[in-house]
Each structure stands twice: as structure tokens, then as C-alpha cells.
Design a protein around this motif. Sequence first.
Motif, PDB file in Angstrom:
ATOM      1  N   CYS A  77      15.085  15.044   8.065  1.00  0.00           N
ATOM      2  CA  CYS A  77      15.010  15.245   6.606  1.00  0.00           C
ATOM      3  C   CYS A  77      13.914  14.394   5.983  1.00  0.00           C
ATOM      4  CB  CYS A  77      16.353  14.953   5.951  1.00  0.00           C
ATOM      5  SG  CYS A  77      16.749  13.190   5.814  1.00  0.00           S
ATOM      6  N   ASP A  78      13.485  13.317   6.665  1.00  0.00           N
ATOM      7  CA  ASP A  78      12.410  12.423   6.226  1.00  0.00           C
ATOM      8  C   ASP A  78      12.806  11.468   5.107  1.00  0.00           C
ATOM      9  OD1 ASP A  78      10.496  13.094   8.051  1.00  0.00           O
ATOM     10  OD2 ASP A  78       9.363  14.413   6.747  1.00  0.00           O
ATOM     11  N   MET A  79      14.078  11.442   4.721  1.00  0.00           N
ATOM     12  CA  MET A  79      14.459  10.604   3.592  1.00  0.00           C
ATOM     13  C   MET A  79      14.401   9.115   3.913  1.00  0.00           C
ATOM     14  SD  MET A  79      14.777  12.230   0.841  1.00  0.00           S
ATOM     15  CE  MET A  79      13.309  13.046   1.482  1.00  0.00           C
ATOM     16  N   CYS A  80      14.673   8.734   5.164  1.00  0.00           N
ATOM     17  CA  CYS A  80      14.538   7.320   5.508  1.00  0.00           C
ATOM     18  C   CYS A  80      13.084   6.903   5.354  1.00  0.00           C
ATOM     19  CB  CYS A  80      15.054   7.047   6.917  1.00  0.00           C
ATOM     20  SG  CYS A  80      14.279   8.025   8.221  1.00  0.00           S
ATOM     21  N   TYR A  81      12.170   7.744   5.820  1.00  0.00           N
ATOM     22  CA  TYR A  81      10.739   7.446   5.717  1.00  0.00           C
ATOM     23  C   TYR A  81      10.278   7.438   4.265  1.00  0.00           C
ATOM     24  CZ  TYR A  81       5.730   7.623   6.510  1.00  0.00           C
ATOM     25  OH  TYR A  81       4.394   7.333   6.496  1.00  0.00           O
ATOM     26  N   MET A  82      10.735   8.435   3.477  1.00  0.00           N
ATOM     27  CA  MET A  82      10.213   8.617   2.130  1.00  0.00           C
ATOM     28  C   MET A  82      10.830   7.667   1.106  1.00  0.00           C
ATOM     29  SD  MET A  82       7.870  10.922   2.249  1.00  0.00           S
ATOM     30  CE  MET A  82       7.660  11.079   0.483  1.00  0.00           C
ATOM     31  N   THR A  83      12.109   7.325   1.256  1.00  0.00           N
ATOM     32  CA  THR A  83      12.800   6.655   0.155  1.00  0.00           C
ATOM     33  C   THR A  83      13.401   5.288   0.486  1.00  0.00           C
ATOM     34  OG1 THR A  83      14.991   7.630   0.605  1.00  0.00           O
ATOM     35  CG2 THR A  83      13.456   8.932  -0.708  1.00  0.00           C
ATOM     36  N   LYS A  84      13.596   4.960   1.745  1.00  0.00           N
ATOM     37  CA  LYS A  84      14.343   3.752   2.081  1.00  0.00           C
ATOM     38  C   LYS A  84      13.547   2.700   2.830  1.00  0.00           C
ATOM     39  CE  LYS A  84      18.682   4.707   0.736  1.00  0.00           C
ATOM     40  NZ  LYS A  84      19.536   3.830  -0.079  1.00  0.00           N
ATOM     41  N   CYS A  85      12.770   3.158   3.821  1.00  0.00           N
ATOM     42  CA  CYS A  85      12.194   2.211   4.782  1.00  0.00           C
ATOM     43  C   CYS A  85      11.040   1.415   4.174  1.00  0.00           C
ATOM     44  CB  CYS A  85      11.712   2.956   6.030  1.00  0.00           C
ATOM     45  SG  CYS A  85      11.106   1.832   7.308  1.00  0.00           S
ATOM     46  N   PRO A  86      11.130   0.071   4.197  1.00  0.00           N
ATOM     47  CA  PRO A  86      10.022  -0.750   3.687  1.00  0.00           C
ATOM     48  C   PRO A  86       8.938  -0.998   4.735  1.00  0.00           C
ATOM     49  CG  PRO A  86      11.856  -2.171   4.264  1.00  0.00           C
ATOM     50  CD  PRO A  86      12.302  -0.758   4.552  1.00  0.00           C
TER      51      PRO A  86
ATOM     52  N   PRO B 211       4.088   2.894   7.867  1.00  0.00           N
ATOM     53  CA  PRO B 211       2.659   2.602   7.838  1.00  0.00           C
ATOM     54  C   PRO B 211       2.116   2.706   6.397  1.00  0.00           C
ATOM     55  CG  PRO B 211       3.178   4.263   9.506  1.00  0.00           C
ATOM     56  CD  PRO B 211       4.422   4.030   8.723  1.00  0.00           C
ATOM     57  N   PRO B 212       1.218   1.791   6.007  1.00  0.00           N
ATOM     58  CA  PRO B 212       0.418   0.890   6.847  1.00  0.00           C
ATOM     59  C   PRO B 212       1.041  -0.483   7.104  1.00  0.00           C
ATOM     60  CG  PRO B 212      -0.397   0.838   4.606  1.00  0.00           C
ATOM     61  CD  PRO B 212       0.713   1.841   4.610  1.00  0.00           C
ATOM     62  N   HIS B 213       2.340  -0.670   6.838  1.00  0.00           N
ATOM     63  CA  HIS B 213       2.967  -1.944   7.200  1.00  0.00           C
ATOM     64  C   HIS B 213       2.784  -2.191   8.693  1.00  0.00           C
ATOM     65  CE1 HIS B 213       6.116  -4.934   7.990  1.00  0.00           C
ATOM     66  NE2 HIS B 213       6.026  -5.241   6.706  1.00  0.00           N
ATOM     67  N   GLU B 214       2.656  -3.453   9.064  1.00  0.00           N
ATOM     68  CA  GLU B 214       2.376  -3.807  10.461  1.00  0.00           C
ATOM     69  C   GLU B 214       3.499  -3.404  11.419  1.00  0.00           C
ATOM     70  OE1 GLU B 214       2.112  -8.284  10.131  1.00  0.00           O
ATOM     71  OE2 GLU B 214       2.875  -7.628   8.188  1.00  0.00           O
ATOM     72  N   PHE B 215       4.739  -3.244  10.908  1.00  0.00           N
ATOM     73  CA  PHE B 215       5.830  -2.793  11.777  1.00  0.00           C
ATOM     74  C   PHE B 215       5.658  -1.333  12.189  1.00  0.00           C
ATOM     75  CE2 PHE B 215       9.335  -5.971  10.291  1.00  0.00           C
ATOM     76  CZ  PHE B 215       8.615  -7.012  10.858  1.00  0.00           C
ATOM     77  N   ASN B 216       4.972  -0.553  11.351  1.00  0.00           N
ATOM     78  CA  ASN B 216       4.573   0.807  11.714  1.00  0.00           C
ATOM     79  C   ASN B 216       5.769   1.669  12.131  1.00  0.00           C
ATOM     80  OD1 ASN B 216       2.777   2.917  12.192  1.00  0.00           O
ATOM     81  ND2 ASN B 216       2.429   2.320  14.329  1.00  0.00           N
ATOM     82  N   LEU B 217       6.770   1.767  11.257  1.00  0.00           N
ATOM     83  CA  LEU B 217       7.969   2.548  11.558  1.00  0.00           C
ATOM     84  C   LEU B 217       7.857   3.971  10.999  1.00  0.00           C
ATOM     85  CD1 LEU B 217       9.400  -0.115  12.386  1.00  0.00           C
ATOM     86  CD2 LEU B 217      11.431   0.783  11.259  1.00  0.00           C
TER      87      LEU B 217
ATOM     88  N   GLU C 168       0.827  -1.201   0.000  1.00  0.00           N
ATOM     89  CA  GLU C 168       0.000   0.000   0.000  1.00  0.00           C
ATOM     90  C   GLU C 168       0.870   1.264   0.000  1.00  0.00           C
ATOM     91  OE1 GLU C 168      -2.091  -3.346   2.058  1.00  0.00           O
ATOM     92  OE2 GLU C 168      -0.177  -2.327   2.376  1.00  0.00           O
ATOM     93  N   ALA C 169       0.279   2.372  -0.415  1.00  0.00           N
ATOM     94  CA  ALA C 169       0.990   3.652  -0.382  1.00  0.00           C
ATOM     95  C   ALA C 169       1.273   4.022   1.067  1.00  0.00           C
ATOM     96  CB  ALA C 169       0.149   4.739  -1.039  1.00  0.00           C
ATOM     97  N   PRO C 170       2.450   4.594   1.351  1.00  0.00           N
ATOM     98  CA  PRO C 170       2.771   4.967   2.735  1.00  0.00           C
ATOM     99  C   PRO C 170       1.860   6.063   3.248  1.00  0.00           C
ATOM    100  CG  PRO C 170       4.431   5.824   1.222  1.00  0.00           C
ATOM    101  CD  PRO C 170       3.546   4.926   0.427  1.00  0.00           C
ATOM    102  N   THR C 171       1.654   6.040   4.554  1.00  0.00           N
ATOM    103  CA  THR C 171       0.842   7.072   5.188  1.00  0.00           C
ATOM    104  C   THR C 171       1.506   7.447   6.499  1.00  0.00           C
ATOM    105  OG1 THR C 171      -1.383   7.659   5.922  1.00  0.00           O
ATOM    106  CG2 THR C 171      -0.625   5.436   6.452  1.00  0.00           C
ATOM    107  N   ARG C 172       1.019   8.498   7.119  1.00  0.00           N
ATOM    108  CA  ARG C 172       1.588   8.896   8.422  1.00  0.00           C
ATOM    109  C   ARG C 172       0.470   9.116   9.413  1.00  0.00           C
ATOM    110  NH1 ARG C 172       7.048  12.661   7.731  1.00  0.00           N
ATOM    111  NH2 ARG C 172       8.169  11.190   9.034  1.00  0.00           N
TER     112      ARG C 172
ATOM    113  N   ASN D 171       6.780  14.800  -1.748  1.00  0.00           N
ATOM    114  CA  ASN D 171       6.212  13.768  -2.615  1.00  0.00           C
ATOM    115  C   ASN D 171       5.534  14.373  -3.843  1.00  0.00           C
ATOM    116  OD1 ASN D 171       5.844  11.049  -3.195  1.00  0.00           O
ATOM    117  ND2 ASN D 171       3.815  10.978  -2.256  1.00  0.00           N
ATOM    118  N   MET D 172       6.220  15.334  -4.471  1.00  0.00           N
ATOM    119  CA  MET D 172       5.638  16.046  -5.620  1.00  0.00           C
ATOM    120  C   MET D 172       6.473  15.868  -6.891  1.00  0.00           C
ATOM    121  SD  MET D 172       6.631  19.955  -4.558  1.00  0.00           S
ATOM    122  CE  MET D 172       8.366  20.423  -4.345  1.00  0.00           C
TER     123      MET D 172
END
Length: 445
Positions: free
Chosen positions: A84-93, A96-102, A7-11, A345-346
Motif C-alpha cells: 500500500c506504500d503507506m509506511c513509506y509515504m506517511t510514517k517512516c522517518p 531515502p535520502p536519509h542515510e538509513f535508506n529504508l 529533504e523530500a523523500p525519493t525512491r 502524493n497529489m
Amino acid sequence: MREGSLEAPTRHPIDWQSADYYDEAKLDAEMRRVLDICHGCRRCFNLCDSFPRLFDLVDNSKNGELDTVDSKDFKPVVDACTLCDMCYMTKCPYVPPHEFNLDFPHLMLRYRAVEANRDGVKLKDRALAATDFNGGIATVVSGLANWATDADNKAARGVLNSLLGLNPEAALPKYAGKTLEAEAQANPPQRAENAPAKGRKAIVYATCYGNFNDTSIGKAALAVLARNGVETKVLHPHCCGMPKLEQGLIGEVADSAKLVAESFAPYIAEGWDIVALVPSCALMLKFEWPLILPRDENVKRLAAATFDLSEYVVDIARKEGLAEGLKPLDGGVAFHVSCHSRAQNMGQKGADLLRLAPQMDLTVIERCSGHGGAWGCKGSNFETALKVGKPAARQIAGAGKKYMVSECPLAGMHLAQGVERMESDAPKPELVSHPIELLARAYGE
């Protein structure tokens, strides 16, 4: 457990008003849960310095696992995060909504919020974050302020290092002699009458940097928008709060959000767009504020009405078409995509903007600059910031272009210092504060 989410990431909204958010035992449990997953994954090893610090911490522990790491040793990992949010935006698998919720950046934010709630924030850090106050004074005495902050002024920079912890070699923003608000009021741009975007109205959110430091970004934006028929006004009700967010002062950021959103609300109701000059500020208005104040209607409407500057000009080009008169630039451009542009994300809107100029010779660099706001100007962080930004600086130096530019003017300044340190006989590119300035030059402005 599956790896990665389909699914698409969310926060999730930031639960900063609950008692549990500041419970240190619960914070420690969440730190251990998340850092253990990060240690097992390690995809972020080449981003900021947080992850190398974490992995070294674990690897040097008794059994090479997180359970033998003392919680007090987490602080250097947190301190190295620049949000910077780059781990969240570009790297982390595992976002959310992954169950690990990182959400690593927002966990680092929570750690700082707990620290700030427990210990307060150091006076020198508060002083650096008081951007409106500092800018209001410094523009009145800009000559003195710029003399004192110049890197060649060793005596004054030594004092700033002692008082504020600012590395004497770090380039600091200059101050304008007159704010962008005042300049726009004294010399309002003349709109072209039969231009393609004549029906648009835009409030230019000057931002602290655009209002007090480098007004060239705002003046170029106003010139380009006027050329295209956009009616504009310049406003700067208050700082977006990014410097205070970095310190964990979420309640004070919420106060800023309420003030700015309320100031812009009447204009939004009348159909005005809000255009932020600096990516970090656009990010705050569009994404961070709605997570801090998810039930505030003014904040919601402001988020929906806000555009990053590059995004807005490209939107005009795609929907109405740009006014005629653009000419090729003399020389190519090395363009750095800032982290807070990517976090919106633009897409690469700054690169799209530059390509609006005919025959554009463009090299796009999508690596972190390393500067991290005030973080990269402090003490030993400066050398770490240069190290993190070295791959991007190397790409700029090797591009052989006449100009270098980032949508984040502070990132651009920092990368220019990295380029200066490169051992090369090739001419150094001219630093431009924002892509909009190059588009204005292509218009002959």
C-alpha cells in the motif's frame, strides 16, 4: 545518527535485473538491517498487519532482539504486506535520502521476487492475477460469472475457496456484460461545444476493473469530461500489472509496462493526456513503472502524461473552470481516501472533486481500508483485512451520510462489508464506486 530527514523523500530504481537482487544471503542481510530499524522505531504499529507480526516475532524471541529470530520466520511478515506504500509515504522517518535508506514495501517486493524466481508462483495465484484473461471471458458469460462469485451462492463459493483460496464471505467484483471499450465505441459521448476544456484530449485508460467489472466509473467519467468539452477515447491495451507486482513477478510487470507505454506513445506525441480510472493503476503508470524501467523513454513520457481521474477533473476545474449545471446532491458523502491515491502524493483530489458540487456535505476518512487487493479476499486474510479496516468503517458508519465512496472501488466494497458488520440501527449509506459518479449525478447525468 539524526532521526528523520530534512529533504523530500525519493525512491531508487528497482534493481531487479541484477544477480545481486536475487542473492538470498544478500537479501537476508538487508531484511535484518531494515527489520532491526523497524523494530527499534515501531511507528508503523497501526498500519497493516506486517508490523504487528514483526514486533510480536521479535518480542517473543529468546532475547527480545532480531538477532535471535530465525530468517524463515520473516515470511509471515512479508505475506502481510499489501504494497500500500503507506509506511513509506506517511510514517517512516528513514526513507531515502536519509542515510538509513529504508523502503519497506520495495524490500517486501524483493523478497517475493526472490521467492518467485526460486519457487515459481502457485497456479491459483497466477489465475487470480490474470485479470485481462479472466475479464475477457467473464464479460462474455457475465450472468454465469456473477452467479458463481456471489457470496450468497454457498456451493459455488465453496468451490472457489477450494480452487483459489477465496474466502466465501469476501465480496468479489461483478462482471459487466459489455466492456467499457465496447460501450464507448457503440455510444460515444457527445461533447459540449462551447465548454471550458474544449482544447483538451484525453485517453481514458479503462484498467481491468473499469473495463471488465464496473463500467459505471468510466461512463460517469466520459459524461463529465464530455460536458466540459474534453475529447475522449477509451483504451485498454493491457493490465497495469499491479496483481503480478504483488506476487514479485517484476519481469512480467515490465512486459506490461512496455506494451502499454508503446500503445499510448503515438497519442502522447499528439498531445493527448492519459487518465487512469483506478488509483492503483495510476500509481503504476506514474511511479512504479519508471522505477522498474528507468531508461525506457516511452515509460518516462507516459508517466509524465498520466493523471489519476480525480486529479484530472480537479485540474480542469482549477485551470479552465468547470461547465455550469452542477446542482447539490441529495444527502452527504463519507469519502475514503484510498492508500494508492495517497501514495500518488497529489493531495486529497477525490475530496476536492466532491467539493466541486455545490453545498457538499463531506466527511473525509484517511485510514487504510485493509482490503489489500486479492490479499484481503483470501482465506483468513479476509478477517484480518476487516480488522485493519475497522477504524475507517467505524468512521463511515458514524458519519451519518447518505453515500459512502472510495476512489478505490475494491476498498469501497470491502469497507461496505465492514459497515454492514457494525451494530447500529442507523441506515447504511449507499455505496458508490467512485467520486466521479456523484459528480455526474450532480450534473444530472
